[in-house]
Write a protein that holds these residues in place. Structure first.
Motif: not given
Length: 121
Positions: A21-23, A25-30, A50-61, A63-67
């Protein structure tokens, strides 16, 4: 898809999630989720697969949140299923994930109940 480090213990998934997440990488998270995984997000709804989760994390990431890494609560394991969780910052409730052992011995998320995901814009 690139070859990602596999979670060989249920607790590894949280560390890998933070690293990826911190780099951004939405596909890596998915890749940490099973093909038909279910995530309890957006609030009051679900993201399935997994594909919908990847798309969701693409939008979230975007914004460059820091975890920050968190100390996990003890993992509960029954055969090939495990429950992992981390305490939330405010001390109420918990984030919880059900993970399943894969044929190669690695673990993937099946169900994910996040405490909070920054809003996608």
């Amino acid at each position: 898809m690139p070859e990602y480090e596999k979670a060989m213990r249920p607790e590894d998934i949280t560390r890998l999630f933070v690293e990826r997440s911190n780099v951004g990488d939405a596909a890596g998270v998915a890749a940490l989720y099973e093909q038909d995984a279910v995530m309890a997000y957006p609030p009051g709804g679900q993201t399935v697969g997994r594909e919908a989760i990847r798309a969701l994390w693409e939008k979230v990431l975007a914004n460059r949140p820091r975890f920050e890494p968190e100390q996990p609560l003890p993992t509960l394991v029954s055969g090939d299923i495990a429950l992992t969780s981390t305490p939330p910052r405010d001390g109420s409730g918990a984030r919880a994930q059900v993970v399943r052992r894969q044929p190669d011995g690695s673990w993937l998320r099946l169900l994910d109940q996040p405490e909070f995901v920054p809003p996608a814009r």
